[in-house]
Motif scaffolding. Sequence first.
Motif, PDB file in Angstrom:
ATOM      1  N   ASN A 274     -15.030 -45.202  14.230  1.00 16.26           N
ATOM      2  CA  ASN A 274     -14.055 -45.523  13.184  1.00 16.26           C
ATOM      3  C   ASN A 274     -12.701 -45.556  13.604  1.00 16.26           C
ATOM      4  N   GLY A 275     -12.543 -45.941  14.646  1.00 15.44           N
ATOM      5  CA  GLY A 275     -11.206 -46.488  15.293  1.00 15.44           C
ATOM      6  C   GLY A 275     -10.620 -44.671  15.838  1.00 15.44           C
ATOM      7  N   VAL A 276     -11.512 -43.710  16.010  1.00 12.74           N
ATOM      8  CA  VAL A 276     -11.007 -42.472  16.424  1.00 12.74           C
ATOM      9  C   VAL A 276     -12.001 -41.939  17.509  1.00 12.74           C
ATOM     10  N   GLU A 277     -11.271 -41.622  18.724  1.00  5.14           N
ATOM     11  CA  GLU A 277     -11.929 -41.268  19.773  1.00  5.14           C
ATOM     12  C   GLU A 277     -12.667 -39.867  19.629  1.00  5.14           C
ATOM     13  N   ARG A 278     -14.111 -40.061  20.261  1.00  7.63           N
ATOM     14  CA  ARG A 278     -14.791 -38.835  19.867  1.00  7.63           C
ATOM     15  C   ARG A 278     -15.174 -38.270  21.361  1.00  7.63           C
TER      16      ARG A 278
ATOM     17  N   VAL B 134     -15.735 -44.158  20.758  1.00  9.02           N
ATOM     18  CA  VAL B 134     -14.784 -44.421  19.345  1.00  9.02           C
ATOM     19  C   VAL B 134     -15.483 -44.538  18.215  1.00  9.02           C
TER      20      VAL B 134
ATOM     21  N   ARG C 199     -14.707 -38.746  25.717  1.00  9.13           N
ATOM     22  CA  ARG C 199     -13.853 -39.167  26.904  1.00  9.13           C
ATOM     23  C   ARG C 199     -14.393 -38.365  28.251  1.00  9.13           C
TER      24      ARG C 199
ATOM     25  N   THR D 137     -16.018 -43.765  27.343  1.00 11.62           N
ATOM     26  CA  THR D 137     -15.292 -43.159  26.027  1.00 11.62           C
ATOM     27  C   THR D 137     -16.114 -43.844  24.953  1.00 11.62           C
TER      28      THR D 137
ATOM     29  N   ASP E 161     -20.626 -45.826   9.437  1.00  8.60           N
ATOM     30  CA  ASP E 161     -19.828 -45.453  10.867  1.00  8.60           C
ATOM     31  C   ASP E 161     -19.872 -46.584  11.880  1.00  8.60           C
TER      32      ASP E 161
END
Length: 233
Positions: A166-170, A164, A172, A162, A216
């Motif tokens: 900035n805290g958001v999963e991009r 991430v 997986r 995985t 980022d």
Amino acid sequence: MPRSSSVADFLFEPHAPISIPIARGGLFAVRRVYCVGRNYAEHIVEMGNDTRDPPFFFSKPADAVVVGGEAMPYPPETRDLHHEIELVVAIGKDGADIAEDDALSHVYGYAVGLDMTRRDLQALAKKAGRPWDMAKGFDHSAPIGTIEPASAIGHPGKGAITLVVNGVERQRGDLAEQIWSVPETIAYLSRFVTLKAGDLIMTGTPAGVGAVVKGDMLEGRIEGVGTVSTVIG
């Protein structure tokens, strides 16, 4: 018999070797960095390519490696810098024409890495039928985490991969989704070059690649292997 060289024989002082920390102590000196193109089916589709193609390889210079969570400067000559999270294989034993059944004996360990890509330059190179060097092999283009010895973690053939931002999963995926396994990749690549201790193989990225900008924070993880992180400076 050639004479040995001293520092005084060189025009300028040789550059220090590039190294990556090993989780259980010590340093892994990097020789070459090979990268596998298109090794996850969903990523191949998202890039508009054919999943039936055999593996192909490109390279990054050893000094593209960034370690220790250091910041990665946003590179010049691009407006479309992309992230690609990857399993990194660290070769610990020399070999050529390696049999698939023997391939894992050449692996010292594994790490998590980022194959950073100037996507706009890559697209132009593809269209013109030119090499990808300036799109893939630029300065600081390979942030890599700590190497975990295979003697400690085994040889991961599955597990979540995985990224991430900035805290958001991009991104997986799962290592089990690789089209070409690590033994297959080593065997195939060693038909073309002699692999040596110190070589790294970046094994391709799952779907979800995308652009990043200055500031980022990138945090990658592979289950059972480790992490990698960097900030785009």
